[in-house]
Motif scaffolding. Structure first.
Motif, mmCIF file in Angstrom:
data_model
loop_
_atom_site.group_PDB
_atom_site.id
_atom_site.type_symbol
_atom_site.label_atom_id
_atom_site.label_comp_id
_atom_site.label_asym_id
_atom_site.label_seq_id
_atom_site.Cartn_x
_atom_site.Cartn_y
_atom_site.Cartn_z
ATOM 1 N N GLU A 270 0.826 -1.154 -0.477
ATOM 2 C CA GLU A 270 0.090 -0.211 -0.196
ATOM 3 C C GLU A 270 1.041 1.071 0.292
ATOM 4 O O GLU A 270 0.332 2.249 -0.848
ATOM 5 N N LYS A 271 2.493 0.933 0.867
ATOM 6 C CA LYS A 271 3.256 2.551 1.392
ATOM 7 C C LYS A 271 4.196 1.839 1.064
ATOM 8 O O LYS A 271 4.643 0.397 0.690
ATOM 9 N N GLN B 99 -0.705 8.541 9.870
ATOM 10 C CA GLN B 99 -1.398 8.617 8.622
ATOM 11 C C GLN B 99 -2.569 8.136 8.380
ATOM 12 O O GLN B 99 -3.941 7.954 8.062
ATOM 13 N N LEU B 100 -2.235 6.781 9.285
ATOM 14 C CA LEU B 100 -2.683 5.277 9.092
ATOM 15 C C LEU B 100 -4.024 5.314 10.082
ATOM 16 O O LEU B 100 -4.964 5.194 9.588
ATOM 17 N N LYS B 101 -3.804 6.165 11.289
ATOM 18 C CA LYS B 101 -4.477 7.108 11.916
ATOM 19 C C LYS B 101 -5.717 7.497 11.629
ATOM 20 O O LYS B 101 -6.186 8.063 12.441
ATOM 21 N N GLY B 102 -5.293 8.674 10.084
ATOM 22 C CA GLY B 102 -5.923 9.901 9.943
ATOM 23 C C GLY B 102 -5.807 11.061 11.149
ATOM 24 O O GLY B 102 -6.558 11.579 11.112
ATOM 25 N N LYS B 103 -4.385 11.177 11.575
ATOM 26 C CA LYS B 103 -3.569 12.073 11.738
ATOM 27 C C LYS B 103 -2.585 12.968 11.511
ATOM 28 O O LYS B 103 -2.463 11.811 10.826
ATOM 29 N N ARG B 104 -3.000 14.009 11.332
ATOM 30 C CA ARG B 104 -1.938 14.537 11.076
ATOM 31 C C ARG B 104 -0.526 14.620 11.737
ATOM 32 O O ARG B 104 -0.328 14.260 12.768
ATOM 33 N N SER B 105 1.003 15.229 10.687
ATOM 34 C CA SER B 105 1.782 15.383 11.045
ATOM 35 C C SER B 105 2.524 16.929 10.471
ATOM 36 O O SER B 105 2.188 17.529 10.256
#
Ligand SMILES: Cc1cc2nc3c(=O)[nH]c(=O)nc-3n(C[C@H](O)[C@H](O)[C@H](O)COP(=O)(O)OP(=O)(O)OC[C@H]3O[C@@H](n4cnc5c(N)ncnc54)[C@H](O)[C@@H]3O)c2cc1C
Length: 352
Positions: free
Chosen positions: A93-94, A294-300
């Motif tokens: 996927e990545k 990213q996989l948890k939908g959080k930004r960094s």
């Protein structure tokens, strides 16, 4: 075979990112041509004085990694799969590109073809044996690797004549002049003959300086000149992701520019930091966290670049440290590296 994240290359960058991901429970596969991770900081001493590190600089990926490992090279990359040199394909996927750099002129520093620990140990042992019988050693290139190699050999083999030839007028290009002068003085104290503005090239059994015409007849010669990015598997479909130096172009969050779900870091990537192992490891820690967010939908946040720092040993007792605000030869500081050349520190950081 399928995986959520494929990591190409198990150097400081690849192992750091793979460990962070696998420890978060993310399905991760690391693929490398070699079956071992090597602490490059220690290999020059492994050649000059192997009993000091006693083979501790290398560890099998199988022992080091939490996630899966595949022993093969990536031959070709496409948008969602990688074709391996063993004929298999992995769908992902990545993908994290951490294929680093090679040192074609100096395989003792980074091996070109020793793909197992045994082969690497044997290769380093052979270099050591060559040095033991040599009376005259020539090292071409006065960057960090050339300076360290000259220091290690001169310290461990005090009766060997070591010449270090550099094509500039000061060693350690890019370092402060104080660091350059200290390193030169330390090498000279060990008996190394340093030749500046010299361009030695092999002509049969001799080495001739094309600037002065001087001829040397070393028993062993090493060229510590230049690294090359390992980007062959990108050439066919992703040449547009490379800059003119062959490095992968990345944004502030280490995503490959213009390529969804592709990331790159370490020596292969144009991150805007020095090409150093400890920085590759920092980038790996950052990227592991970023992908897991990213996989948890959080930004960094973006990756924060670090200031340049270097501890350059010249033999087993001396060296030069260039830190953001000072340049020093302070023994206590240098001994932090001299103890085991950061082998245990690196393995600790990569295992936790
Ligand atoms: C002799 C020497 C001494 C050094 N000393 C220091 C030091 O004291 N401090 C410091 O910070 N840095 C030091 N460095 C620099 C440091 O080693 C590099 O910056 C670091 O290795 C970069 O890590 P990386 O993970 O980006 O790449 P690499 O370490 O180059 O690792 C890349 C990995 O990818 C694998 N690979 C490549 N192509 C493929 C493919 N197609 N398929 C599968 N696998 C592939 C390779 O086998 C390799 O394992 C030194 C370097 C050398 C050579």
């Amino acid at each position: 075979m399928k995986t959520q994240v494929l990591v190409i290359g198990g150097g400081f960058a690849g192992v750091a990112v793979a460990q962070k991901l696998a420890k978060q429970g993310i399905d991760t596969v690391l693929v490398d041509r070699k079956d071992y991770f090597e602490v490059t900081y220690a290999v020059l001493r492994d050649v000059a004085d192997p009993k000091q590190n006693n083979g501790n600089a290398r560890q099998y990926y199988q022992q080091l990694l939490t996630g899966r490992f595949i022993h093969s090279g990536v031959q070709q990359l496409s948008h969602n799969s990688a074709m391996l040199e063993n004929g298999d394909s992995i769908h992902f996927e990545k993908v994290v590109i951490a294929s680093g750099s090679s040192y074609p002129s100096l395989p003792l520093a980074k091996s070109s073809n020793a793909i197992s620990i045994d082969a690497r140990n044997q290769e380093l042992h052979q270099y050591h044996q060559q040095l033991q019988t040599a009376k005259q050693v020539l090292i071409i290139g006065g960057g960090v690797v050339g300076v360290e190699l000259a220091g290690e050999i001169a310290y461990a083999m005090p009766t060997t004549n070591v010449t270090l030839a550099h094509n500039g007028h000061a060693l350690l290009d890019g370092f402060r002049s104080k660091a350059q002068a200290k390193a030169l003085a330390q090498l000279q104290r060990l008996g190394v003959e340093v030749k500046f503005n010299a361009r030695y090239q092999q002509q049969g059994e001799h080495y001739v300086d094309s600037n002065s015409g001087d001829v040397l007849r070393p028993d062993v010669a090493f060229a510590a000149t230049g690294v090359r990015p390992n980007n062959q598997f990108l050439q066919q479909q992703f040449a547009h992701t490379l800059n003119p130096q062959g490095l992968v172009k990345v944004d502030k969050q280490l995503s490959v520019i213009g390529q969804d779900n592709f990331y790159a870091l370490g020596d292969i990537a144009d991150v805007g930091e020095a090409k150093l192992g400890y920085l590759a490891l920092e980038q790996g820690n950052y990227l592991g966290k970023r992908i897991s967010n990213q996989l948890k939908g959080k930004r960094s946040k973006g990756y924060s670049r670090h200031p340049f720092m270097a501890l350059v040993p010249t033999g087993q007792e001396t060296g030069v440290a260039q830190l953001p605000f000072i340049t020093t030869t302070w023994r206590t500081l240098l001994n932090m590296k001299q103890k085991d050349l950061f082998i245990s520190k690196t393995f600790n950081e990569l295992s936790h």
